[in-house]
Design a protein around this motif. Structure first.
Motif, PDB file in Angstrom:
ATOM      1  N   LEU A 198     -69.374  12.271  22.174  1.00 35.76           N
ATOM      2  CA  LEU A 198     -68.783  13.295  21.230  1.00 35.76           C
ATOM      3  C   LEU A 198     -67.310  13.192  21.184  1.00 35.76           C
ATOM      4  O   LEU A 198     -66.676  13.382  21.913  1.00 35.76           O
ATOM      5  N   THR A 199     -66.809  12.678  19.899  1.00 37.52           N
ATOM      6  CA  THR A 199     -65.236  12.384  19.803  1.00 37.52           C
ATOM      7  C   THR A 199     -64.586  12.665  18.479  1.00 37.52           C
ATOM      8  O   THR A 199     -65.464  12.728  17.543  1.00 37.52           O
ATOM      9  N   ALA A 200     -63.363  13.006  18.737  1.00 37.30           N
ATOM     10  CA  ALA A 200     -62.586  12.824  17.660  1.00 37.30           C
ATOM     11  C   ALA A 200     -61.616  11.740  17.264  1.00 37.30           C
ATOM     12  O   ALA A 200     -61.788  11.030  16.350  1.00 37.30           O
ATOM     13  N   HIS A 201     -61.116  11.496  18.371  1.00 36.83           N
ATOM     14  CA  HIS A 201     -59.939  10.292  18.170  1.00 36.83           C
ATOM     15  C   HIS A 201     -60.524   8.894  18.162  1.00 36.83           C
ATOM     16  O   HIS A 201     -60.296   8.150  17.601  1.00 36.83           O
ATOM     17  N   ALA A 202     -61.737   8.933  18.706  1.00 33.13           N
ATOM     18  CA  ALA A 202     -62.460   7.478  18.653  1.00 33.13           C
ATOM     19  C   ALA A 202     -63.678   7.468  17.519  1.00 33.13           C
ATOM     20  O   ALA A 202     -64.457   6.543  17.605  1.00 33.13           O
ATOM     21  N   PHE A 203     -63.514   8.442  16.602  1.00 33.30           N
ATOM     22  CA  PHE A 203     -64.522   8.479  15.401  1.00 33.30           C
ATOM     23  C   PHE A 203     -64.157   7.502  14.421  1.00 33.30           C
ATOM     24  O   PHE A 203     -63.168   7.454  13.698  1.00 33.30           O
ATOM     25  N   SER A 204     -64.918   6.276  14.672  1.00 29.82           N
ATOM     26  CA  SER A 204     -64.732   5.028  13.566  1.00 29.82           C
ATOM     27  C   SER A 204     -66.082   4.308  13.669  1.00 29.82           C
ATOM     28  O   SER A 204     -66.920   4.622  14.708  1.00 29.82           O
ATOM     29  N   PRO A 205     -66.367   3.508  12.668  1.00 33.32           N
ATOM     30  CA  PRO A 205     -67.759   2.845  12.763  1.00 33.32           C
ATOM     31  C   PRO A 205     -67.692   1.818  13.816  1.00 33.32           C
ATOM     32  O   PRO A 205     -68.555   1.515  14.528  1.00 33.32           O
ATOM     33  N   GLU A 206     -66.448   1.207  14.301  1.00 38.24           N
ATOM     34  CA  GLU A 206     -66.559   0.406  15.158  1.00 38.24           C
ATOM     35  C   GLU A 206     -66.852   0.953  16.744  1.00 38.24           C
ATOM     36  O   GLU A 206     -67.577   0.302  17.463  1.00 38.24           O
ATOM     37  N   ASN A 207     -66.268   2.414  16.860  1.00 37.66           N
ATOM     38  CA  ASN A 207     -66.786   2.926  18.045  1.00 37.66           C
ATOM     39  C   ASN A 207     -68.038   3.380  17.979  1.00 37.66           C
ATOM     40  O   ASN A 207     -68.860   3.594  19.178  1.00 37.66           O
TER      41      ASN A 207
END
Length: 176
Positions: free
Chosen positions: A81-90
């Motif tokens: 559950l993330t906000a800052h690592a919200f990316s396709p790569e993550n």
């Protein structure tokens, strides 16, 4: 809202360095036995010494990927559950490292539905990522534009086709 009776009495560890996120999760999960941690070290200790049905892990601030490794070793399902690592790569990284699901914090209010889905998929022997693109593809399209899958089209194609054999190979868990 879906029937979340599958959550009743589940032991869940929630890990985030933001107190307001922990408070919100506690409010959303009154039917569960929830333990929380705000630091990597405390979460590591809890994961290594207690049994949980599921862990919900932030990435940034608490070294969520290292905690995911520990959870996997202990056979504890984990949702990132993330906000800052919200990316396709993550998202891909979370899948490949064994997360049961990857949820952007902007969908925190629906966390019980995602947790229920993960438990239900496990009970049925299904892959918990089977409806991930249905749930989050439109959000990624808006946030990252129409080419967001291009960085690893083989992975996204396998996920879209629910080709778990190929996805397992991409995850490093099998042979083609």
């Amino acid at each position: 809202m879906k029937d979340n009776s599958i959550l009743s009495g589940k032991r869940i560890l929630i890990v985030d360095d933001e107190a307001d996120v922990l408070d919100t999760l506690l409010e959303l999960l009154p039917m569960c036995n929830v333990t929380s941690a705000t630091t990597f070290q405390h979460a590591k200790e809890l994961l290594e010494t207690r049994d949980y049905d599921l862990s919900i892990l932030d990435v940034m601030g608490v070294d969520g990927y290292e905690l995911l490794k520990i959870a996997n070793e202990r056979k504890i399902q984990a949702i990132i559950l993330t906000a800052h690592a919200f990316s396709p790569e993550n998202t891909i990284k979370a899948y490949k490292k064994g997360a049961a699901f990857f949820v952007p914090k902007e969908k925190l209010a629906s966390i019980t539905d995602f947790i229920s889905y993960v438990f239900s998929a496990k009970e049925k022997g299904e892959n918990s990522w089977s409806n991930w693109l249905d749930s989050f593809g439109p959000i990624y399209e808006v946030k990252f534009g129409s080419g967001w899958k291009e960085s690893d089209s083989e992975f996204w194609d396998a996920l879209a086709k629910r080709d778990w054999r190929l996805a397992s190979v991409l995850r490093g868990q099998g042979d083609p």
